[in-house]
Design an enzyme around this catalytic site. Structure first.
Site, PDB file in Angstrom:
ATOM      1  N   HIS A   1       0.792  -1.233   0.000  1.00 31.12           N
ATOM      2  CA  HIS A   1       0.000   0.000   0.000  1.00 31.12           C
ATOM      3  C   HIS A   1       0.824   1.282   0.000  1.00 31.12           C
ATOM      4  O   HIS A   1       0.266   2.375  -0.109  1.00 31.12           O
ATOM      5  CB  HIS A   1      -0.929   0.024   1.215  1.00 31.12           C
ATOM      6  CG  HIS A   1      -0.197   0.297   2.498  1.00 31.12           C
ATOM      7  ND1 HIS A   1       0.484  -0.680   3.177  1.00 31.12           N
ATOM      8  CD2 HIS A   1      -0.022   1.443   3.201  1.00 31.12           C
ATOM      9  CE1 HIS A   1       1.041  -0.153   4.250  1.00 31.12           C
ATOM     10  NE2 HIS A   1       0.757   1.134   4.295  1.00 31.12           N
TER      11      HIS A   1
HETATM   12  C1  UD1 Z   1      -1.755   5.345   6.009  1.00 35.22           C
HETATM   13  C2  UD1 Z   1      -0.450   5.837   6.643  1.00 35.22           C
HETATM   14  C3  UD1 Z   1       0.592   4.743   6.538  1.00 35.22           C
HETATM   15  C4  UD1 Z   1       0.078   3.445   7.128  1.00 35.22           C
HETATM   16  C5  UD1 Z   1      -1.229   3.086   6.431  1.00 35.22           C
HETATM   17  C6  UD1 Z   1      -1.824   1.788   6.965  1.00 35.22           C
HETATM   18  C7  UD1 Z   1      -0.003   8.269   6.413  1.00 35.22           C
HETATM   19  C8  UD1 Z   1       0.796   9.271   5.692  1.00 35.22           C
HETATM   20  N1  UD1 Z   1       0.086   7.000   5.947  1.00 35.22           N
HETATM   21  O1  UD1 Z   1      -1.494   5.129   4.630  1.00 35.22           O
HETATM   22  O2  UD1 Z   1       1.750   5.137   7.242  1.00 35.22           O
HETATM   23  O3  UD1 Z   1       1.040   2.428   6.902  1.00 35.22           O
HETATM   24  O4  UD1 Z   1      -2.152   4.144   6.627  1.00 35.22           O
HETATM   25  O5  UD1 Z   1      -2.903   1.376   6.174  1.00 35.22           O
HETATM   26  O6  UD1 Z   1      -0.679   8.613   7.352  1.00 35.22           O
HETATM   27  N2  UD1 Z   1      -9.018   4.910   2.087  1.00 35.22           N
HETATM   28  C9  UD1 Z   1     -10.252   4.331   1.960  1.00 35.22           C
HETATM   29  N3  UD1 Z   1     -10.794   3.743   3.061  1.00 35.22           N
HETATM   30  C10 UD1 Z   1     -10.145   3.704   4.257  1.00 35.22           C
HETATM   31  C11 UD1 Z   1      -8.865   4.272   4.351  1.00 35.22           C
HETATM   32  C12 UD1 Z   1      -8.313   4.886   3.263  1.00 35.22           C
HETATM   33  O7  UD1 Z   1     -10.869   4.342   0.902  1.00 35.22           O
HETATM   34  O8  UD1 Z   1     -10.707   3.172   5.224  1.00 35.22           O
HETATM   35  C13 UD1 Z   1      -8.443   5.622   0.936  1.00 35.22           C
HETATM   36  C14 UD1 Z   1      -8.269   7.098   1.283  1.00 35.22           C
HETATM   37  O9  UD1 Z   1      -9.416   7.822   1.013  1.00 35.22           O
HETATM   38  C15 UD1 Z   1      -7.096   7.491   0.425  1.00 35.22           C
HETATM   39  C16 UD1 Z   1      -6.281   6.208   0.350  1.00 35.22           C
HETATM   40  O10 UD1 Z   1      -7.134   5.135   0.689  1.00 35.22           O
HETATM   41  O11 UD1 Z   1      -7.498   7.848  -0.851  1.00 35.22           O
HETATM   42  C17 UD1 Z   1      -5.083   6.258   1.257  1.00 35.22           C
HETATM   43  O12 UD1 Z   1      -5.451   6.425   2.624  1.00 35.22           O
HETATM   44  P1  UD1 Z   1      -4.505   7.237   3.658  1.00 35.22           P
HETATM   45  O13 UD1 Z   1      -4.993   7.097   5.029  1.00 35.22           O
HETATM   46  O14 UD1 Z   1      -4.250   8.575   3.118  1.00 35.22           O
HETATM   47  O15 UD1 Z   1      -3.110   6.541   3.518  1.00 35.22           O
HETATM   48  P2  UD1 Z   1      -2.691   5.028   3.578  1.00 35.22           P
HETATM   49  O16 UD1 Z   1      -2.101   4.701   2.254  1.00 35.22           O
HETATM   50  O17 UD1 Z   1      -3.743   4.133   4.134  1.00 35.22           O
END
Ligand code: UD1
Length: 354
Positions: free
Chosen positions: A204
């Site tokens: 991810h």
């Molecule tokens: C985040 C953390 C990362 C951690 C990871 C675990 C930061 C910078 N990164 O990364 O360190 O290892 O979480 O998973 O804080 N999304 C969904 N549903 C959800 C969660 C996220 O659709 O429940 C989508 C968000 O809208 C976004 C993307 O996934 O578009 C990324 O989510 P985000 O929390 O920004 O970062 P992660 O890649 O999950």
């Protein structure tokens, strides 16, 4: 004493569960729990609270903007209000996400005491990953720094952070041991897998999934491996979006794709896998706790102990096939990240110093 914990993303729920577990046994400390909302899908958030028997957050801020500045900024504004209302004696922050940084800034500006669980990790490569920024910013704003390894203590000392630094071990090991009797192995049958005869992967990180060429290369190698051994891939929402956007769905066709798995299922599956492939900070240790080796798709990791003793390898996409099929047994070294009592240690220190 009132402690306020801030969480938002999946790995933080696991760390918070370990701390919550010891805090709830102590009458002299009350904990207020704030969920920023960074992770909001039930299988990325709610389900962790259920299977780890965690108390529900006292506040859920529902913030999930996708741009980092907007996300962190809104968290800062809303966390400040919560902190003013609650006025805790200590703010506890976990790991390296945007929720961690926002919490550190909000608390620090209000002159509240700040403690960082999983302090001192450093990873210079690839450059400018958001997690590294979050670690540095949070560590430099924390009064108490709870380190999972001696390397982490050394990293902080190199940056002149000396006071308030404690080696406690890793709270993720505490929760692993505590939950082990409840690991859920039912999914092995559900997915028609044979023990020790499948590879488990997670992917991810922005540097692996946000660039089409890099993601294509990784997925092609995984697809090649999957021609000979089943590969199970619980797909993270970020990666799912990118795969669709880049038109790479075909490369998933011979993998066993699931939704993100809850902690108990992922650990059950991990304990019985052959090997793992991951770019997750937490999961590269959980595989070690489960006695499994992992190829870590990163140019560098903060968890250097597992690389130095050859348990895990830092991998490029074209190293993955050989990692899975080359059979070099490596001796298992116990207790690299403590003895499973990090949360008790942390609680003990909090009582002494705050
Ligand atoms: C985040 C953390 C990362 C951690 C990871 C675990 C930061 C910078 N990164 O990364 O360190 O290892 O979480 O998973 O804080 N999304 C969904 N549903 C959800 C969660 C996220 O659709 O429940 C989508 C968000 O809208 C976004 C993307 O996934 O578009 C990324 O989510 P985000 O929390 O920004 O970062 P992660 O890649 O999950």
């Amino acid at each position: 004493m009132k402690v306020l914990s801030i969480v938002g993303a999946r790995p933080q729920f696991v760390k918070e569960a370990a701390i919550q577990n010891v805090l709830k046994q102590s009458d002299d400390i009350t904990e207020v729990l704030v969920h920023t909302g960074q992770h909001y899908d039930n299988n990325m958030s709610g389900v962790f609270f259920d299977v780890l028997s965690m108390k529900a957050p006292n506040y859920n801020l529902g913030i999930s903007e996708s741009l980092h500045g907007a996300m962190t900024g809104r968290m800062l504004i809303e966390l400040e209000q919560v902190l003013i209302t609650e006025d805790p004696d200590l703010v506890l922050l976990y790991g390296d996400t945007n929720s961690t940084t926002a919490g550190a800034l909000a608390a620090r500006k209000l002159k509240l005491q700040v403690a960082h669980v999983e302090a001192g990790l450093r990873q210079k490569k690839p450059k400018n990953i958001p997690e590294e920024t979050n670690r540095i910013v949070t560590d430099h704003m924390s009064d108490y720094l709870f380190c999972p390894s001696q390397v982490a203590v050394g990293n902080l000392n190199k940056e002149n952070i000396i006071d308030g630094v404690f080696f406690t071990g890793d709270v993720m090991y505490d929760i692993f041991l505590k939950m082990k009797p409840s690991f859920d192995y039912s999914i092995i049958d559900e997915l028609n897998l044979t023990e020790e005869k499948y590879v488990l992967m997670t992917l991810h990180r922005d540097f692996n999934v946000d660039n089409k060429d890099v993601l294509t290369k990784i997925m092609k190698e995984i697809s090649r491996i999957a021609q000979e051994i089943p590969v199970v891939y619980p797909l993270h929402p970020r990666t799912r979006k990118r795969i669709q956007e880049f038109g790479l769905d075909d490369l998933l066709s011979n993998l066993i794709i699931t939704d993100p798995l809850n902690y108990l299922k992922l650990m059950g599956l991990t304990e019985n896998c052959f090997k793992a492939i991951t770019d997750s900070g937490g999961y590269q240790k959980e595989t070690y706790f489960a006695g499994k080796r992992a190829a870590v798709l990163m140019p560098e990791t903060g968890w250097v102990e597992l690389i130095n003793n050859n348990w895990n390898i830092l991998a490029e996409p074209n190293d993955l096939y050989d990692f899975v099929y080359s059979d070099k047994p490596v001796p298992y070294e116990n207790n690299i990240y403590g003895k499973g009592n990090a949360s008790e240690e942390i609680l003990h220190i909090i009582r002494e110093v705050v």
